[in-house]
Design a protein around this motif. Structure first.
Motif, PDB file in Angstrom:
ATOM      1  N   GLU A  90     -32.398 -16.185  13.915  1.00 39.58           N
ATOM      2  CA  GLU A  90     -31.406 -15.249  14.459  1.00 39.58           C
ATOM      3  C   GLU A  90     -30.027 -15.901  14.613  1.00 39.58           C
ATOM      4  OE1 GLU A  90     -35.501 -14.092  15.694  1.00 39.58           O
ATOM      5  OE2 GLU A  90     -34.316 -15.941  15.868  1.00 39.58           O
ATOM      6  N   SER A  91     -30.018 -17.187  14.939  1.00 42.81           N
ATOM      7  CA  SER A  91     -28.773 -17.962  15.063  1.00 42.81           C
ATOM      8  C   SER A  91     -28.872 -19.121  14.086  1.00 42.81           C
ATOM      9  CB  SER A  91     -28.592 -18.469  16.498  1.00 42.81           C
ATOM     10  OG  SER A  91     -28.384 -17.390  17.385  1.00 42.81           O
ATOM     11  N   GLU A  92     -28.328 -18.899  12.884  1.00 44.76           N
ATOM     12  CA  GLU A  92     -28.619 -19.781  11.758  1.00 44.76           C
ATOM     13  C   GLU A  92     -27.807 -21.066  11.713  1.00 44.76           C
ATOM     14  OE1 GLU A  92     -30.078 -16.798   8.279  1.00 44.76           O
ATOM     15  OE2 GLU A  92     -27.906 -16.821   8.683  1.00 44.76           O
ATOM     16  N   GLY A  93     -26.868 -21.221  12.614  1.00 49.79           N
ATOM     17  CA  GLY A  93     -26.036 -22.409  12.587  1.00 49.79           C
ATOM     18  C   GLY A  93     -24.936 -22.285  11.554  1.00 49.79           C
ATOM     19  N   ALA A  94     -24.549 -23.405  10.963  1.00 47.81           N
ATOM     20  CA  ALA A  94     -23.480 -23.403   9.968  1.00 47.81           C
ATOM     21  C   ALA A  94     -23.929 -22.706   8.683  1.00 47.81           C
ATOM     22  CB  ALA A  94     -23.056 -24.835   9.660  1.00 47.81           C
ATOM     23  N   GLU A 146     -37.388 -19.192  18.496  1.00 46.61           N
ATOM     24  CA  GLU A 146     -36.788 -17.892  18.196  1.00 46.61           C
ATOM     25  C   GLU A 146     -35.701 -17.590  19.201  1.00 46.61           C
ATOM     26  OE1 GLU A 146     -39.962 -15.104  18.303  1.00 46.61           O
ATOM     27  OE2 GLU A 146     -40.839 -15.763  16.404  1.00 46.61           O
ATOM     28  N   GLY A 147     -34.831 -16.642  18.818  1.00 45.21           N
ATOM     29  CA  GLY A 147     -33.822 -16.190  19.775  1.00 45.21           C
ATOM     30  C   GLY A 147     -32.421 -16.596  19.394  1.00 45.21           C
ATOM     31  N   LYS A 148     -31.518 -16.232  20.249  1.00 44.60           N
ATOM     32  CA  LYS A 148     -30.087 -16.458  20.018  1.00 44.60           C
ATOM     33  C   LYS A 148     -29.615 -17.723  20.720  1.00 44.60           C
ATOM     34  CE  LYS A 148     -28.840 -12.355  18.077  1.00 44.60           C
ATOM     35  NZ  LYS A 148     -27.969 -12.145  16.912  1.00 44.60           N
ATOM     36  N   ALA A 149     -28.740 -18.400  20.076  1.00 42.09           N
ATOM     37  CA  ALA A 149     -27.936 -19.511  20.573  1.00 42.09           C
ATOM     38  C   ALA A 149     -28.470 -20.218  21.809  1.00 42.09           C
ATOM     39  CB  ALA A 149     -26.520 -19.011  20.809  1.00 42.09           C
ATOM     40  N   ARG A 150     -27.743 -20.139  22.924  1.00 41.53           N
ATOM     41  CA  ARG A 150     -28.034 -20.952  24.105  1.00 41.53           C
ATOM     42  C   ARG A 150     -29.421 -20.679  24.660  1.00 41.53           C
ATOM     43  NH1 ARG A 150     -24.773 -24.041  27.252  1.00 41.53           N
ATOM     44  NH2 ARG A 150     -25.513 -24.526  29.345  1.00 41.53           N
ATOM     45  N   ARG A 151     -29.864 -19.423  24.617  1.00 35.76           N
ATOM     46  CA  ARG A 151     -31.193 -19.108  25.135  1.00 35.76           C
ATOM     47  C   ARG A 151     -32.274 -19.847  24.353  1.00 35.76           C
ATOM     48  NH1 ARG A 151     -32.446 -12.880  25.997  1.00 35.76           N
ATOM     49  NH2 ARG A 151     -30.681 -13.244  27.406  1.00 35.76           N
TER      50      ARG A 151
END
Length: 339
Positions: free
Chosen positions: A125-129, A166-171
């Motif tokens: 979900e938050s793939e980075g660069a 799994e999940g978004k960024a900071r979480r």
């Protein structure tokens, strides 16, 4: 008979029969063969580390049994119990690391029980660069982490765990730290691939799609956090990774030392191995075990992206990480630390 008395007698006897050179050789041999008493062990510490005051480890500083002073009370105890005690080399501490990396003596690890958590950086979900050719960092991280896992298990590290979150960024960062701590790992290594601040990016097209790149920087880097509960071990492990990367012919990313990086600038702990300090990284500061983060290479650099995509480069990096873990876990670590 005390060691010195015995040596003198042996030297006197030998001097009556052999030339002086042979006498010296016999005397030196006697010194090696005789047990080393605690009160006479200072010379061995000096050989390894110089001044005995500088050589004290935290464990020695807390435990009075290592004190070598010849005070009356100590002499009285020796008179009551004349049996000499052998000095364990483990008491001498690690050799060959800067003072910041010294750590209490580690126990020998059993590869079959030694648990390493390989954290796959970012999530689906938050793939980075995004690479110069529009491939997500998460995809690079997953491929490399799986290959490292395979090599470690092939070398007997059966408890190696691949951590996918799994999940978004900071979480997701909080989740991966909690998962690693629940696994009671001995080492934590987070796998990433590098990019650059947006101000360095340039536009180009690849296969008819708009993309961005920066060929200005390249190389791997290793990060540790001083706020990790075992920073000294973390730094020692990171040093081994950097040393192995260098041995494989790779160069580390030097841009983090430059003022142009702004808030992304980091203190360089070792200019030979490419180990940086990044205290605020959640996955390094909040894990309860020694932890390091590896940026395997820059995927925003068009040439390096092609190398990072190749099985050959993944093999080089995974072999280097595996060699670092093996060196960390070898019996000599429990005696003298990494050399």
């Amino acid at each position: 008979m005390k060691r010195r008395g015995f040596i003198c007698v042996l030297g006197s006897v030998a001097s009556g029969f052999w030339p002086r050179r042979r006498t010296i050789i016999v005397t030196m041999a006697a010194m090696v063969l005789l047990p080393i008493e605690v009160s006479d062990a200072g010379w061995l510490s000096d050989i390894f580390k110089g001044s005995s005051k500088q050589a004290k480890s935290p464990r020695q500083a807390k435990s009075p049994k290592h004190v070598t002073s010849r005070k009356p009370a100590a002499l009285a105890r020796r008179a009551v119990s004349p049996k000499p005690r052998n000095v364990k080399l483990a008491a001498l501490g690690p050799v060959g690391l800067p003072p910041a990396a010294l750590k209490p003596v580690a126990t020998r690890c059993d590869p079959a029980k030694f648990r390493i958590v390989l954290d796959v950086g970012h999530t689906a979900e938050s793939e980075g660069a995004i690479s110069a050719r529009n491939v997500s960092e998460f995809a690079f991280n997953l491929r490399l982490a799986r290959q490292i896992e395979e090599k470690l298990k092939a070398e007997g590290f059966a408890e190696t765990r691949l951590l996918l979150t799994e999940g978004k960024a900071r979480r997701s960062l909080v989740k991966r730290v909690a998962a690693a701590n629940n696994l009671a790992a001995d080492l934590f290594l987070s796998i990433h691939h590098d990019s650059v601040p947006n101000k360095f990016l340039e536009d180009w097209e690849f296969e008819g799609k708009k993309s961005r790149f920066s060929d200005r920087f390249s190389g791997y880097s290793v990060f540790v956090s001083r706020r990790n509960p075992d920073f000294k071990t973390s730094f020692a492990f990171a040093e081994l990774i950097g040393k192995e990367m260098k041995a494989q012919g790779l160069e580390y990313a030097k841009q983090y030392t430059q003022a142009i990086m702004g808030r992304y600038q980091r203190p360089l702990l070792n200019k030979e191995t490419g180990v940086y300090r990044y205290d605020e990284l959640i996955v390094l500061r909040n894990t309860q075990m020694a932890a390091a983060l590896l940026e395997a290479g820059s995927i925003i650099n068009r040439d390096e992206e092609l190398k990072m995509s190749s099985p050959e480069r993944r093999d080089i990096i995974s072999s280097g990480v595996t060699a670092a873990v093996k060196e960390f876990c070898e019996p000599r670590w429990g005696i003298l630390g990494p050399l």
